[in-house]
Design an enzyme around this catalytic site. Sequence first.
Site, short mmCIF file in Angstrom:
data_model
loop_
_atom_site.label_atom_id
_atom_site.label_comp_id
_atom_site.label_asym_id
_atom_site.label_seq_id
_atom_site.Cartn_x
_atom_site.Cartn_y
_atom_site.Cartn_z
N PRO A 2 7.11 2.24 -2.70
CA PRO A 2 6.08 2.03 -1.67
C PRO A 2 6.67 2.24 -0.27
O PRO A 2 7.70 1.68 0.07
CB PRO A 2 5.66 0.57 -1.86
CG PRO A 2 6.40 0.06 -3.05
CD PRO A 2 7.46 1.01 -3.40
N GLU A 3 5.99 3.08 0.50
CA GLU A 3 6.41 3.34 1.87
C GLU A 3 5.49 2.58 2.83
O GLU A 3 4.53 1.93 2.40
CB GLU A 3 6.34 4.84 2.16
CG GLU A 3 7.26 5.67 1.29
CD GLU A 3 8.73 5.54 1.69
OE1 GLU A 3 9.02 4.88 2.71
OE2 GLU A 3 9.58 6.07 0.97
#
Length: 279
Positions: A2-3
Amino acid sequence: MPELPEVETVMQGLRTRLEGRRITHAEVRRADLRWPFPPNLAQRLAGARVNGFRRRGKYILMRLDGGDSVLIHLGMSGRMILSPARPNAVTAHEHMVMETEEGWHVGFVDPRRFGSVDLIRTDAEDAHKLLTGMGPEPLDAAFSPEALSAALSGKRTPIKAALLDQGIVAGLGNSYVCEALFRAGISPRRLAHTVTGARARRLVPEIKATLREAIAAGGSSLRDYVQTNGELGYFQHAWKVYGREGEPCPTCPDQPACAGIQRITQSGRSTFFCPRTQR
Ligand SMILES: [Zn+2]
Protein backbone atom coordinates in the site's frame (compact mmCIF):
# COMPACT_ATOMS: atom_id res chain seq x y z
CA MET A 1 2.48 -2.72 -1.02
CA PRO A 2 0.00 0.00 0.00
CA GLU A 3 1.30 3.41 -1.04
CA LEU A 4 0.23 6.86 0.12
CA PRO A 5 -2.95 7.03 -2.03
CA GLU A 6 -4.04 3.57 -0.82
CA VAL A 7 -3.36 4.55 2.77
CA GLU A 8 -5.36 7.74 2.24
CA THR A 9 -8.34 5.82 0.83
CA VAL A 10 -8.13 3.21 3.61
CA MET A 11 -8.22 6.07 6.11
CA GLN A 12 -11.22 7.66 4.36
CA GLY A 13 -12.99 4.30 4.49
CA LEU A 14 -12.30 3.94 8.21
CA ARG A 15 -13.55 7.49 8.70
CA THR A 16 -16.94 6.70 7.16
CA ARG A 17 -17.64 3.99 9.74
CA LEU A 18 -15.61 4.98 12.78
CA GLU A 19 -15.48 8.76 13.08
CA GLY A 20 -17.69 9.93 15.91
CA ARG A 21 -18.49 6.30 16.84
CA ARG A 22 -17.81 4.44 20.03
CA ILE A 23 -15.76 1.26 19.98
CA THR A 24 -17.56 -1.28 22.13
CA HIS A 25 -15.16 -4.17 21.78
CA ALA A 26 -11.58 -4.66 20.61
CA GLU A 27 -9.43 -7.72 20.37
CA VAL A 28 -5.76 -8.33 19.65
CA ARG A 29 -5.18 -11.93 18.57
CA ARG A 30 -1.42 -12.25 18.70
CA ALA A 31 1.42 -10.61 20.58
CA ASP A 32 3.07 -8.87 17.65
CA LEU A 33 3.18 -7.92 14.01
CA ARG A 34 6.42 -6.28 12.99
CA TRP A 35 6.67 -5.10 16.59
CA PRO A 36 4.70 -6.12 19.69
CA PHE A 37 1.19 -4.74 20.03
CA PRO A 38 0.93 -2.34 23.00
CA PRO A 39 -0.08 -4.63 25.90
CA ASN A 40 -3.05 -2.46 26.91
CA LEU A 41 -4.34 -1.73 23.37
CA ALA A 42 -7.61 -3.68 23.51
CA GLN A 43 -8.54 -2.20 26.90
CA ARG A 44 -7.77 1.35 25.75
CA LEU A 45 -9.86 0.92 22.60
CA ALA A 46 -12.90 -0.61 24.29
CA GLY A 47 -15.31 2.17 25.24
CA ALA A 48 -13.35 4.91 23.47
CA ARG A 49 -14.99 7.24 20.96
CA VAL A 50 -13.13 7.93 17.72
CA ASN A 51 -12.66 11.67 17.39
CA GLY A 52 -11.03 11.66 13.97
CA PHE A 53 -8.26 10.55 11.67
CA ARG A 54 -5.03 11.90 10.28
CA ARG A 55 -2.60 10.48 7.74
CA ARG A 56 1.12 11.11 8.01
CA GLY A 57 3.13 9.58 5.15
CA LYS A 58 1.96 5.97 5.01
CA TYR A 59 0.78 5.98 8.63
CA ILE A 60 -2.81 6.27 9.80
CA LEU A 61 -3.51 7.96 13.13
CA MET A 62 -6.87 7.22 14.72
CA ARG A 63 -7.55 9.72 17.48
CA LEU A 64 -9.56 8.64 20.49
CA ASP A 65 -11.48 10.79 22.95
CA GLY A 66 -9.22 9.89 25.86
CA GLY A 67 -6.22 11.65 24.29
CA ASP A 68 -4.70 8.54 22.72
CA SER A 69 -3.92 8.03 19.05
CA VAL A 70 -3.66 4.60 17.48
CA LEU A 71 -0.80 4.60 14.97
CA ILE A 72 -1.39 2.07 12.18
CA HIS A 73 1.01 1.05 9.43
CA LEU A 74 -0.21 -1.43 6.82
CA GLY A 75 3.31 -2.70 6.07
CA MET A 76 3.70 -4.87 2.96
CA SER A 77 0.42 -6.74 2.95
CA GLY A 78 -1.84 -5.16 5.58
CA ARG A 79 -5.53 -4.69 4.79
CA MET A 80 -8.51 -3.31 6.63
CA ILE A 81 -11.77 -5.21 6.27
CA LEU A 82 -15.15 -3.82 7.16
CA SER A 83 -18.34 -5.77 7.66
CA PRO A 84 -21.73 -4.69 8.95
CA ALA A 85 -21.78 -7.48 11.54
CA ARG A 86 -19.37 -9.87 13.21
CA PRO A 87 -18.41 -12.46 10.56
CA ASN A 88 -19.52 -16.03 11.24
CA ALA A 89 -16.01 -17.39 10.72
CA VAL A 90 -12.69 -15.92 11.79
CA THR A 91 -10.88 -14.33 8.82
CA ALA A 92 -7.38 -15.74 8.24
CA HIS A 93 -4.57 -13.47 9.44
CA GLU A 94 -6.99 -11.05 11.09
CA HIS A 95 -4.81 -10.00 13.99
CA MET A 96 -6.80 -7.11 15.41
CA VAL A 97 -10.52 -6.32 15.40
CA MET A 98 -12.67 -3.43 16.57
CA GLU A 99 -16.45 -3.31 16.83
CA THR A 100 -18.59 -0.20 17.03
CA GLU A 101 -21.84 0.36 18.88
CA GLU A 102 -23.60 0.26 15.49
CA GLY A 103 -22.29 -3.28 15.00
CA TRP A 104 -19.59 -2.53 12.42
CA HIS A 105 -16.69 -4.97 12.53
CA VAL A 106 -13.29 -3.62 11.45
CA GLY A 107 -10.48 -6.11 11.04
CA PHE A 108 -6.76 -5.59 10.43
CA VAL A 109 -5.58 -8.46 8.25
CA ASP A 110 -1.86 -8.86 7.65
CA PRO A 111 -0.56 -12.22 6.35
CA ARG A 112 3.10 -11.17 6.19
CA ARG A 113 3.01 -9.25 9.46
CA PHE A 114 5.14 -6.29 8.37
CA GLY A 115 2.42 -3.95 9.60
CA SER A 116 2.43 -2.32 13.00
CA VAL A 117 0.09 -0.79 15.54
CA ASP A 118 1.12 1.49 18.36
CA LEU A 119 -0.64 3.61 20.94
CA ILE A 120 0.64 7.13 21.56
CA ARG A 121 -0.54 10.41 22.99
CA THR A 122 -2.34 12.56 20.41
CA ASP A 123 -0.48 15.67 21.56
CA ALA A 124 2.86 13.93 20.92
CA GLU A 125 2.11 12.15 17.62
CA ASP A 126 4.93 13.76 15.69
CA ALA A 127 7.47 12.84 18.36
CA HIS A 128 6.92 9.11 17.73
CA LYS A 129 10.10 7.40 16.55
CA LEU A 130 8.46 6.43 13.24
CA LEU A 131 7.20 9.95 12.49
CA THR A 132 9.90 12.22 13.81
CA GLY A 133 12.30 13.37 11.12
CA MET A 134 9.75 12.81 8.38
CA GLY A 135 9.79 15.40 5.61
CA PRO A 136 6.76 17.47 4.54
CA GLU A 137 3.54 15.84 3.33
CA PRO A 138 3.70 15.90 -0.48
CA LEU A 139 0.14 17.24 -0.77
CA ASP A 140 0.68 20.06 1.73
CA ALA A 141 1.43 23.58 0.51
CA ALA A 142 4.66 23.40 2.53
CA PHE A 143 5.96 20.94 -0.05
CA SER A 144 6.82 23.60 -2.64
CA PRO A 145 9.44 23.72 -5.42
CA GLU A 146 11.54 26.01 -3.21
CA ALA A 147 11.28 23.67 -0.21
CA LEU A 148 12.23 20.66 -2.35
CA SER A 149 15.26 22.44 -3.86
CA ALA A 150 16.39 23.42 -0.38
CA ALA A 151 16.02 19.85 0.89
CA LEU A 152 17.99 18.51 -2.10
CA SER A 153 20.78 21.02 -1.78
CA GLY A 154 24.14 19.25 -1.55
CA LYS A 155 22.58 15.80 -2.20
CA ARG A 156 24.71 13.92 -4.71
CA THR A 157 22.44 10.89 -4.87
CA PRO A 158 20.20 10.34 -7.90
CA ILE A 159 16.90 12.24 -7.68
CA LYS A 160 15.06 8.91 -7.75
CA ALA A 161 16.71 7.80 -4.50
CA ALA A 162 16.33 11.24 -2.90
CA LEU A 163 12.56 11.25 -3.47
CA LEU A 164 12.28 7.85 -1.77
CA ASP A 165 14.05 9.30 1.29
CA GLN A 166 11.21 9.90 3.80
CA GLY A 167 13.22 12.73 5.34
CA ILE A 168 13.02 14.73 2.08
CA VAL A 169 9.32 14.15 1.44
CA ALA A 170 6.95 11.82 3.31
CA GLY A 171 5.29 8.72 1.96
CA LEU A 172 6.46 8.53 -1.67
CA GLY A 173 6.92 4.98 -2.95
CA ASN A 174 8.80 3.57 -5.92
CA SER A 175 5.94 3.57 -8.41
CA TYR A 176 4.80 7.15 -7.74
CA VAL A 177 8.37 8.46 -7.94
CA CYS A 178 8.84 6.77 -11.35
CA GLU A 179 5.58 8.22 -12.62
CA ALA A 180 6.20 11.75 -11.36
CA LEU A 181 9.75 11.88 -12.79
CA PHE A 182 8.42 10.69 -16.15
CA ARG A 183 5.66 13.28 -16.18
CA ALA A 184 8.09 16.03 -15.21
CA GLY A 185 10.62 14.96 -17.87
CA ILE A 186 13.40 14.54 -15.31
CA SER A 187 15.90 11.70 -15.52
CA PRO A 188 15.84 9.40 -12.48
CA ARG A 189 19.66 9.40 -12.70
CA ARG A 190 20.03 13.17 -12.44
CA LEU A 191 21.90 14.21 -9.30
CA ALA A 192 19.40 15.44 -6.73
CA HIS A 193 21.15 18.76 -6.02
CA THR A 194 20.66 19.81 -9.66
CA VAL A 195 16.86 19.61 -9.38
CA THR A 196 16.31 23.31 -8.78
CA GLY A 197 14.54 26.21 -10.52
CA ALA A 198 12.38 25.21 -13.49
CA ARG A 199 12.97 21.48 -12.89
CA ALA A 200 11.73 21.68 -9.31
CA ARG A 201 8.78 23.76 -10.52
CA ARG A 202 7.87 20.98 -12.95
CA LEU A 203 8.49 18.10 -10.55
CA VAL A 204 6.57 19.21 -7.45
CA PRO A 205 3.22 19.73 -9.24
CA GLU A 206 3.61 16.37 -11.01
CA ILE A 207 4.24 14.60 -7.68
CA LYS A 208 1.09 16.19 -6.26
CA ALA A 209 -0.98 15.48 -9.39
CA THR A 210 0.13 11.83 -9.56
CA LEU A 211 -0.93 11.28 -5.96
CA ARG A 212 -4.16 13.28 -6.26
CA GLU A 213 -5.25 11.43 -9.38
CA ALA A 214 -4.72 8.07 -7.67
CA ILE A 215 -6.65 9.19 -4.57
CA ALA A 216 -9.48 10.50 -6.76
CA ALA A 217 -9.56 7.25 -8.75
CA GLY A 218 -9.82 5.31 -5.50
CA GLY A 219 -12.63 7.52 -4.27
CA SER A 220 -14.62 7.36 -7.50
CA SER A 221 -14.25 3.63 -8.13
CA LEU A 222 -15.38 2.59 -4.67
CA ARG A 223 -18.47 3.36 -2.69
CA ASP A 224 -17.40 5.05 0.54
CA TYR A 225 -13.92 3.69 -0.25
CA VAL A 226 -15.10 0.15 0.39
CA GLN A 227 -14.79 -2.67 -2.15
CA THR A 228 -17.69 -5.09 -2.58
CA ASN A 229 -15.84 -7.67 -0.46
CA GLY A 230 -15.62 -5.20 2.41
CA GLU A 231 -11.95 -4.43 1.89
CA LEU A 232 -10.94 -0.80 2.27
CA GLY A 233 -8.77 1.13 -0.10
CA TYR A 234 -7.79 1.09 -3.72
CA PHE A 235 -5.09 -0.99 -5.34
CA GLN A 236 -5.67 -0.73 -9.12
CA HIS A 237 -3.50 1.63 -11.14
CA ALA A 238 -3.05 2.78 -14.71
CA TRP A 239 0.67 3.53 -14.75
CA LYS A 240 2.29 5.37 -17.65
CA VAL A 241 5.76 3.86 -17.18
CA TYR A 242 5.86 1.82 -13.96
CA GLY A 243 6.12 -1.90 -14.75
CA ARG A 244 6.07 -1.21 -18.51
CA GLU A 245 9.61 -2.12 -19.59
CA GLY A 246 9.86 -2.48 -23.38
CA GLU A 247 6.40 -1.04 -24.03
CA PRO A 248 5.98 1.98 -26.33
CA CYS A 249 6.67 5.24 -24.53
CA PRO A 250 3.50 7.34 -24.07
CA THR A 251 5.41 10.57 -24.82
CA CYS A 252 7.16 9.51 -28.01
CA PRO A 253 5.46 6.44 -29.52
CA ASP A 254 6.51 7.30 -33.09
CA GLN A 255 10.02 8.51 -32.34
CA PRO A 256 12.72 6.14 -33.65
CA ALA A 257 15.04 7.75 -31.10
CA CYS A 258 12.91 6.36 -28.26
CA ALA A 259 13.29 2.61 -27.80
CA GLY A 260 10.33 2.48 -25.41
CA ILE A 261 10.21 2.35 -21.65
CA GLN A 262 13.52 1.30 -20.12
CA ARG A 263 14.14 -0.34 -16.78
CA ILE A 264 17.24 0.18 -14.67
CA THR A 265 18.02 -0.75 -11.09
CA GLN A 266 18.76 2.03 -8.60
CA SER A 267 19.46 1.31 -4.94
CA GLY A 268 18.14 -2.20 -5.53
CA ARG A 269 14.77 -0.98 -6.86
CA SER A 270 13.50 -0.98 -10.43
CA THR A 271 13.19 2.38 -12.16
CA PHE A 272 11.12 2.75 -15.33
CA PHE A 273 11.70 5.76 -17.59
CA CYS A 274 12.11 7.21 -21.09
CA PRO A 275 15.78 8.12 -21.64
CA ARG A 276 14.86 10.39 -24.56
CA THR A 277 12.51 12.80 -22.82
CA GLN A 278 13.72 12.51 -19.22
CA ARG A 279 16.83 14.60 -18.82
ZN1 LIG B 1 10.09 8.10 -24.92
